[in-house]
Design a protein around this motif. Structure first.
Motif, PDB file in Angstrom:
ATOM      1  N   LEU A 143     -24.476  27.110 -73.563  1.00 37.04           N
ATOM      2  CA  LEU A 143     -25.570  27.385 -72.625  1.00 37.04           C
ATOM      3  C   LEU A 143     -26.690  28.189 -73.274  1.00 37.04           C
ATOM      4  O   LEU A 143     -27.773  28.290 -72.714  1.00 37.04           O
ATOM      5  N   VAL A 167     -25.135  34.092 -67.324  1.00 37.18           N
ATOM      6  CA  VAL A 167     -25.797  32.816 -67.090  1.00 37.18           C
ATOM      7  C   VAL A 167     -26.468  32.860 -65.726  1.00 37.18           C
ATOM      8  O   VAL A 167     -26.155  33.719 -64.895  1.00 37.18           O
ATOM      9  N   TYR A 207     -26.805  25.315 -65.360  1.00 35.17           N
ATOM     10  CA  TYR A 207     -26.916  26.714 -65.753  1.00 35.17           C
ATOM     11  C   TYR A 207     -27.531  26.837 -67.144  1.00 35.17           C
ATOM     12  O   TYR A 207     -27.473  25.917 -67.946  1.00 35.17           O
ATOM     13  N   ALA A 261     -27.955  30.131 -70.272  1.00 32.01           N
ATOM     14  CA  ALA A 261     -27.576  31.492 -70.659  1.00 32.01           C
ATOM     15  C   ALA A 261     -28.777  32.412 -70.529  1.00 32.01           C
ATOM     16  O   ALA A 261     -29.906  32.012 -70.778  1.00 32.01           O
TER      17      ALA A 261
END
Length: 180
Positions: free
Chosen positions: A17, A51, A67, A69
């Motif tokens: 992410l 996240v 999502y 990060a």
């Protein structure tokens, strides 16, 4: 961050992410992990504020959540040493495995040696404790600089000032080697 990375799957998810926006379903396929496990760990990362939810989409009668990060998957020396040895080993093992897999994919794709300005080296050193600490700090600073370069590069690409994108792998390891 120590809680976030205390489980190797969370560390792998957070790393992905950091690279791009993804849904638990996409991550499940990419990481070859059950969707329930991935969803559980994404929720844990969300609760730990590592996240954030950035999008949703209707998919076959369900809502898929996407999502990204908001923090890097990194532990500094002081946080890392506070973890139990078993957790440190799991995190290190997952990190090295990820690096080996990425290098292997680059070799198979023919991209590893496609550029003549690429760098690859391996060196065994004999250092005292002070020098080892200084080396570890220098490697950490190099990683920080690499992340700064990524941010600078993103700014240039956003402004249209680019010579193209180069998906780049960077593996930095400073460790106590096994005896020869």
């Amino acid at each position: 961050m120590a809680k976030a990375l205390a489980h190797p799957l969370r560390a792998r998810i957070l790393t992905r992410l950091n690279e791009r926006v993804a849904s638990p379903n996409e991550l499940s396929r990419e990481l070859s992990e059950p969707l329930g496990n991935v969803s559980y760990h994404v929720k844990a990362l969300l609760e730990l504020r590592c996240v954030e939810l950035v999008d949703t989409a209707q998919r076959r009668g369900a809502i898929e959540h996407y999502y990204r990060a908001i923090t890097r998957a990194r532990l500094d020396h002081s946080a890392f040493k506070k973890l139990p040895a078993s957790v440190r080993g799991e995190i290190s093992g997952a990190t090295v495995e990820e690096a080996i897999n990425d290098v292997s994919k680059a070799f198979k794709a023919g991209t590893f040696d496609a550029r003549t300005d690429r760098h690859a080296s391996f060196t065994r050193l004999t250092l005292d404790e002070q020098a080892f600490g200084e080396l570890a700090d220098a490697v950490g600073r190099l990683m920080e600089r690499a992340l700064e370069l990524q941010t600078e590069s993103a700014g240039r690409r956003t402004n249209g000032n680019t010579g193209g994108e180069v998906l780049t792998g960077l593996t930095l390891l400073a460790y106590e080697a096994a005896p020869i």
